[in-house]
Enzyme design. Structure first.
Site, short mmCIF file in Angstrom:
data_model
loop_
_atom_site.label_atom_id
_atom_site.label_comp_id
_atom_site.label_asym_id
_atom_site.label_seq_id
_atom_site.Cartn_x
_atom_site.Cartn_y
_atom_site.Cartn_z
N GLU A 80 -7.66 0.33 3.26
CA GLU A 80 -7.47 -1.00 3.86
C GLU A 80 -7.58 -0.91 5.39
O GLU A 80 -7.89 -1.90 6.05
CB GLU A 80 -6.11 -1.55 3.42
N TYR A 123 -0.69 -5.42 6.84
CA TYR A 123 -0.55 -4.17 6.09
C TYR A 123 -1.53 -3.12 6.63
O TYR A 123 -1.15 -1.97 6.90
CB TYR A 123 -0.81 -4.42 4.60
N SER A 130 -4.60 4.46 3.87
CA SER A 130 -5.27 3.53 2.97
C SER A 130 -6.66 3.12 3.46
O SER A 130 -6.87 2.93 4.67
CB SER A 130 -4.41 2.27 2.85
P1 NAP Z 1 3.92 0.67 -5.02
O1 NAP Z 1 3.78 0.80 -6.49
O2 NAP Z 1 3.99 -0.69 -4.40
O3 NAP Z 1 5.23 1.48 -4.59
C1 NAP Z 1 5.82 1.31 -3.33
C2 NAP Z 1 7.08 2.15 -3.26
O4 NAP Z 1 7.65 2.01 -1.95
C3 NAP Z 1 8.17 1.75 -4.26
O5 NAP Z 1 8.71 2.93 -4.83
C4 NAP Z 1 9.22 1.08 -3.38
O6 NAP Z 1 10.54 1.28 -3.84
C5 NAP Z 1 9.06 1.88 -2.09
N1 NAP Z 1 9.63 1.22 -0.92
C6 NAP Z 1 9.32 -0.02 -0.44
N2 NAP Z 1 10.06 -0.29 0.66
C7 NAP Z 1 10.85 0.81 0.88
C8 NAP Z 1 11.81 1.15 1.86
N3 NAP Z 1 12.17 0.29 2.85
N4 NAP Z 1 12.42 2.36 1.79
C9 NAP Z 1 12.11 3.22 0.80
N5 NAP Z 1 11.22 2.95 -0.19
C10 NAP Z 1 10.59 1.76 -0.12
O7 NAP Z 1 2.74 1.45 -4.27
P2 NAP Z 1 1.66 2.49 -4.87
O8 NAP Z 1 0.52 1.74 -5.39
O9 NAP Z 1 2.37 3.47 -5.70
O10 NAP Z 1 1.16 3.17 -3.51
C11 NAP Z 1 1.83 4.30 -2.96
C12 NAP Z 1 1.49 4.40 -1.48
O11 NAP Z 1 0.09 4.58 -1.33
C13 NAP Z 1 1.84 3.17 -0.65
O12 NAP Z 1 2.20 3.62 0.62
C14 NAP Z 1 0.53 2.40 -0.57
O13 NAP Z 1 0.51 1.59 0.57
C15 NAP Z 1 -0.45 3.55 -0.49
N6 NAP Z 1 -1.78 3.28 -1.02
C16 NAP Z 1 -1.93 2.80 -2.28
C17 NAP Z 1 -3.21 2.59 -2.79
C18 NAP Z 1 -3.41 2.06 -4.17
O14 NAP Z 1 -4.52 1.63 -4.47
N7 NAP Z 1 -2.42 2.11 -5.03
C19 NAP Z 1 -4.32 2.91 -2.00
C20 NAP Z 1 -4.14 3.42 -0.72
C21 NAP Z 1 -2.84 3.64 -0.23
P3 NAP Z 1 11.40 0.15 -4.64
O15 NAP Z 1 11.28 0.55 -6.09
O16 NAP Z 1 12.76 0.34 -4.10
O17 NAP Z 1 10.82 -1.19 -4.34
N1 GDD Z 2 -3.94 -9.36 -5.87
C1 GDD Z 2 -4.94 -10.23 -6.11
N2 GDD Z 2 -4.67 -11.34 -6.85
N3 GDD Z 2 -6.15 -9.97 -5.60
C2 GDD Z 2 -7.14 -10.84 -5.87
C3 GDD Z 2 -6.95 -11.99 -6.64
C4 GDD Z 2 -5.65 -12.27 -7.15
O1 GDD Z 2 -5.39 -13.26 -7.82
N4 GDD Z 2 -8.13 -12.66 -6.74
C5 GDD Z 2 -9.03 -11.94 -6.06
N5 GDD Z 2 -8.44 -10.85 -5.52
C6 GDD Z 2 -9.10 -9.86 -4.66
C7 GDD Z 2 -8.40 -9.68 -3.31
O2 GDD Z 2 -8.76 -10.75 -2.42
C8 GDD Z 2 -8.94 -8.33 -2.89
O3 GDD Z 2 -10.18 -8.48 -2.26
C9 GDD Z 2 -9.16 -7.59 -4.23
O4 GDD Z 2 -9.04 -8.58 -5.25
C10 GDD Z 2 -8.15 -6.48 -4.50
O5 GDD Z 2 -6.86 -6.98 -4.30
P1 GDD Z 2 -5.55 -6.11 -4.69
O6 GDD Z 2 -5.64 -5.62 -6.07
O7 GDD Z 2 -4.36 -6.92 -4.31
O8 GDD Z 2 -5.70 -4.79 -3.78
P2 GDD Z 2 -6.04 -4.61 -2.22
O9 GDD Z 2 -7.43 -4.06 -2.13
O10 GDD Z 2 -5.74 -5.81 -1.43
O11 GDD Z 2 -4.98 -3.51 -1.79
C11 GDD Z 2 -4.72 -2.38 -2.62
O12 GDD Z 2 -5.58 -1.32 -2.24
C12 GDD Z 2 -5.37 -0.80 -0.92
C13 GDD Z 2 -6.40 0.32 -0.70
O13 GDD Z 2 -7.62 -0.24 -0.33
C14 GDD Z 2 -3.25 -2.02 -2.46
O14 GDD Z 2 -2.92 -1.03 -3.40
C15 GDD Z 2 -2.97 -1.47 -1.08
O15 GDD Z 2 -1.62 -1.01 -1.02
C16 GDD Z 2 -3.95 -0.31 -0.83
O16 GDD Z 2 -3.72 0.27 0.44
#
Ligand code: NAP
Ligand code: GDD
Length: 340
Positions: free
Chosen positions: A135, A157, A133
């Site tokens: 992050e 995280y 990520s």
């Molecule tokens: P998400 O919607 O939060 O999905 C997380 C998944 O992890 C769910 O299927 C959840 O299953 C599963 N999980 C949680 N705890 C577990 C455990 N103990 N054992 C097995 N499964 C478990 O996340 P996403 O947005 O699809 O992201 C996918 C991956 O990419 C994550 O690793 C996230 O950190 C990473 N990532 C995401 C982003 C982004 O912007 N979306 C960016 C960079 C990296 P349940 O249904 O059972 O809860």
């Molecule tokens: N969630 C949330 N809720 N975020 C807020 C809010 C609020 O009410 N108000 C402002 N924000 C700001 C957060 O402080 C952050 O800077 C930004 O919006 C994005 O927040 P999120 O959408 O929660 O995403 P993230 O950047 O913290 O994390 C996501 O992206 C990562 C990759 O950079 C997640 O998907 C992570 O799992 C992923 O790794």
């Protein structure tokens, strides 16, 4: 026919990746937790094509059994505690799942592949993708961020993801595993969890438009992200495992917007003035913020041939339209539909 095992298949990315791999002729297995995981709504449309195997990233033996049963060609490790604020509330659990969970998956692959020694071991047949990520860049050391930018995680995280990233590299170098990470920047969709900011905004805008909500409470409006569409990003995951050698890639659009921009676009999509509805709530500001993320995805573009197809304004509009439709159906059904 290639066989893939996806952990986190019930999540946003898991559902798009499963669809993409099925379309590309794969037999797809999803690892699910619990006897009757309530979150299967996202993959409901694939119920005929998908197969499920039970397992949990906290349970090493369940992962060995799952890999042994499926005998996959490719493993995509998408499972994690992925919501950054929760990682302060449950820091230890985040370390266990998001960090050590990666080690457990790698160990399962190593054991099932019969790789015991180090260094000179034969290259394993199972290819492993780790969902790293942006992050991890946290308090960024340079702008934009590439594969060599040092990490400075700002949350439990981010720290757990950094461990997962380095242990993946370590297993590649120690055991010759085909193990690679995609360092993905934020990617969203109508299937995004409601707690993440883009979906929180799109859902609130729909509810405000339909008279079901009066205000939207947010934290830091100045945070800047490089946001893309999840459907585009799963193509990059697949391409990373299709390379001849395992290499880590940064994946993002290289374009940035603030949370305020996202709010403005979403409200404009339904002809409302955002300033009448948005309330800044200090309780939603994080203990340590990631102020700015911006990808330098040159390698993904040139070596993987990856290009994002959906722009951020298109994405916000897509999410607002999906929430308008969904919220109207909920209103007419007088109750919530199965959601995520
Ligand atoms: P998400 O919607 O939060 O999905 C997380 C998944 O992890 C769910 O299927 C959840 O299953 C599963 N999980 C949680 N705890 C577990 C455990 N103990 N054992 C097995 N499964 C478990 O996340 P996403 O947005 O699809 O992201 C996918 C991956 O990419 C994550 O690793 C996230 O950190 C990473 N990532 C995401 C982003 C982004 O912007 N979306 C960016 C960079 C990296 P349940 O249904 O059972 O809860
Ligand atoms: N969630 C949330 N809720 N975020 C807020 C809010 C609020 O009410 N108000 C402002 N924000 C700001 C957060 O402080 C952050 O800077 C930004 O919006 C994005 O927040 P999120 O959408 O929660 O995403 P993230 O950047 O913290 O994390 C996501 O992206 C990562 C990759 O950079 C997640 O998907 C992570 O799992 C992923 O790794």
């Amino acid at each position: 026919m290639k066989r893939a095992l996806i952990t986190g298949v019930t999540g946003q990315d898991g559902s798009y990746l499963a669809e993409y791999l099925v379309r590309n002729g794969y037999e797809v297995w999803g690892l699910v937790r619990g006897q009757s995981n309530p979150h299967r709504a996202r993959v409901q449309r694939l119920v005929e094509e998908l197969r499920f195997v039970e397992g949990d990233l906290l349970d090493q033996s369940s992962l060995v059994k799952a890999v042994d049963l499926v005998q996959p060609d490719e493993v995509y490790n998408l499972a994690a505690i992925s919501y950054v604020p929760l990682s302060w509330q449950q820091a230890e659990l985040t370390g266990e799942v998001t960090g050590l969970g990666v080690l457990r998956m790698l160990e399962a692959i190593r054991m099932v592949s019969g790789i015991n020694g180090s260094g000179s071991a034969p290259r394993g047949q199972i290819r492993f993708y780790q969902a790293s990520s942006s992050e991890m860049f946290g308090k960024v050391r340079e702008v934009p961020q590439n594969e060599f930018t040092p990490f400075y995680p700002r949350s439990p995280y981010g720290a757990a993801k950094a461990y997962g990233h380095f242990i993946t590299r370590n297993y590649r170098e120690s055991y010759g595993l085909f193990a690679a990470s995609g360092i993905l920047f934020n990617h969203e969709s109508p299937r995004r969890g409601r707690e993440f900011v883009t979906r929180k905004i799109s859902r609130a805008v729909a509810r405000i438009r339909l008279g079901m909500q009066q205000e939207l409470r947010l934290g830091n409006l100045d945070a800047v992200r490089d946001w893309g569409f999840a459907g585009d990003y799963v193509r990059a995951m697949h391409a990373i495992l299709a390379q001849e050698t395992p290499v880590d890639y940064v994946v993002g659009t290289g374009r940035t917007h603030s949370v305020r921009d996202a709010v403005r676009m979403a409200f404009a999509a339904v002809d409302l003035d955002w300033e009448r509805y948005v309330v800044v709530d200090p309780a939603l500001v994080r203990p340590a913020e990631v102020d700015l993320l911006c990808a330098d995805a040159k390698n993904a573009r040139t070596r993987l041939g990856w290009e994002p197809q959906v722009s951020f304004p298109e994405l916000m509009r897509m999410m607002v339209e999906a929430d308008l439709e969904r919220t109207a159906r909920e209103r007419d059904a007088s109750g919530p539909l199965a959601d995520w």
